[in-house]
Design an enzyme around this catalytic site. Structure first.
Site, short mmCIF file in Angstrom:
data_model
loop_
_atom_site.label_atom_id
_atom_site.label_comp_id
_atom_site.label_asym_id
_atom_site.label_seq_id
_atom_site.Cartn_x
_atom_site.Cartn_y
_atom_site.Cartn_z
N LYS A 13 57.95 53.80 86.96
CA LYS A 13 57.14 52.62 86.68
C LYS A 13 57.57 51.95 85.37
CE LYS A 13 53.26 55.37 85.14
NZ LYS A 13 53.55 55.48 83.70
N ARG A 88 44.23 54.52 83.60
CA ARG A 88 44.68 55.77 84.19
C ARG A 88 43.53 56.55 84.82
NH1 ARG A 88 49.75 56.71 81.61
NH2 ARG A 88 50.74 58.65 82.21
N ARG A 127 65.63 63.35 82.23
CA ARG A 127 65.48 62.03 81.60
C ARG A 127 65.71 62.09 80.09
NH1 ARG A 127 59.99 58.63 82.47
NH2 ARG A 127 58.95 60.37 81.44
N ARG A 160 61.84 63.65 75.72
CA ARG A 160 60.42 63.72 75.38
C ARG A 160 59.93 65.17 75.47
NH1 ARG A 160 57.47 59.10 78.89
NH2 ARG A 160 55.93 60.78 79.00
N ARG A 171 51.12 66.95 84.48
CA ARG A 171 50.93 65.49 84.50
C ARG A 171 50.76 64.99 85.93
NH1 ARG A 171 56.21 64.33 81.35
NH2 ARG A 171 55.96 62.16 81.92
#
Ligand code: ADP
Ligand code: ZN
Length: 217
Positions: A13, A88, A127, A160, A171
């Site tokens: 996203k 959220r 990532r 991260r 998550r």
């Protein structure tokens, strides 16, 4: 035009939001980036948020909503914006409705980025992100030209601390429990536009753009 972009963590996203931001000239409001910026600057907000982020949990609604409200009052939001990572949960969505009503504004469309858990797990754990501009890369699928250096701005690229398998799994649970119900919440208003990011981001973006056109946006 005011948009929300919704999707599981690591669904792509953020990447889609960056493309839409350029294409429609929107301010990009990423609550995750705002928390990470605060953390880097060592602000009380950043320090409070870190404990939740590292657990894969949501930062409490009151601080999150206040942060977004402040951001929406910045002058660059007048041209339209894309909310990335907010709301959220239902409480945040209801708070957003109140904030917008007080401004006489509304959300025109909710972009829903679809991606399977296996694909997410593989992509997120490999990532890398730029600490300066937030651009996303991937050591397996989209490496930077120079290792550790952002192709876009030359900033430092890092992993991260919440992009490890254990935190990603949490998550995903948090997403399913708290965020997924927002699809029904906005579906009832007929403003959801979908893109499927399982294969590649070009097809995902093309279907989002077609959906926005179908809503006359
Ligand atoms: P992702 O969607 O890939 O998990 P984000 O950068 O959007 O990444 O968010 C990272 C973390 O920041 C979340 O796991 C959560 O702890 C916190 N966060 C971001 N947005 C919100 C929000 N709207 N409400 C509460 N916590 C948030
Ligand atoms: Zn960068």
């Amino acid at each position: 035009m005011n948009l929300i972009i919704l999707g599981a963590p690591g669904s792509g996203k953020g990447t889609s939001a960056t493309v839409l931001r350029e294409k429609y000239n929107l301010a990009h409001i990423s609550t995750g980036d705002l928390f990470r910026y605060n953390l880097k600057e060592n602000t009380p907000l950043g320090i409070e948020a870190k404990a939740y982020m590292d657990k894969g949990a949501l930062v409490p609604d009151d601080v999150t909503i206040r942060m977004v409200e402040d951001r929406l009052n910045q002058p660059d939001c007048e041209k339209g914006y894309i909310l990335d990572g907010f709301p959220r949960n239902i409480a945040q969505a209801e708070a957003l409705d109140k904030i917008l009503a007080s401004k006489g504004a509304k959300i025109d469309a909710v972009v829903y980025v679809i991606c399977d858990d296996e694909v997410i797990m593989d992509r997120v754990t490999t990532r890398r992100v730029c600490e300066k501009c937030g651009a996303s890369f991937n050591v397996k699928y989209m490496p930077t030209k120079v290792e550790g250096v952002c192709d876009v701005c030359g900033g430092k690229v890092y992993q991260r601390s919440d992009d490890n398998a254990e935190t990603v799994a949490k998550r995903l649970d948090t997403y399913r429990e708290n965020t997924k119900p927002l699809i029904d919440f906005y579906n009832a208003r007929g403003i959801i536009v979908e893109g499927n990011n399982n294969v590649d981001s070009d097809t995902c973006i093309a279907s989002i753009e077609a959906g926005l056109k179908a809503l006359s946006l």
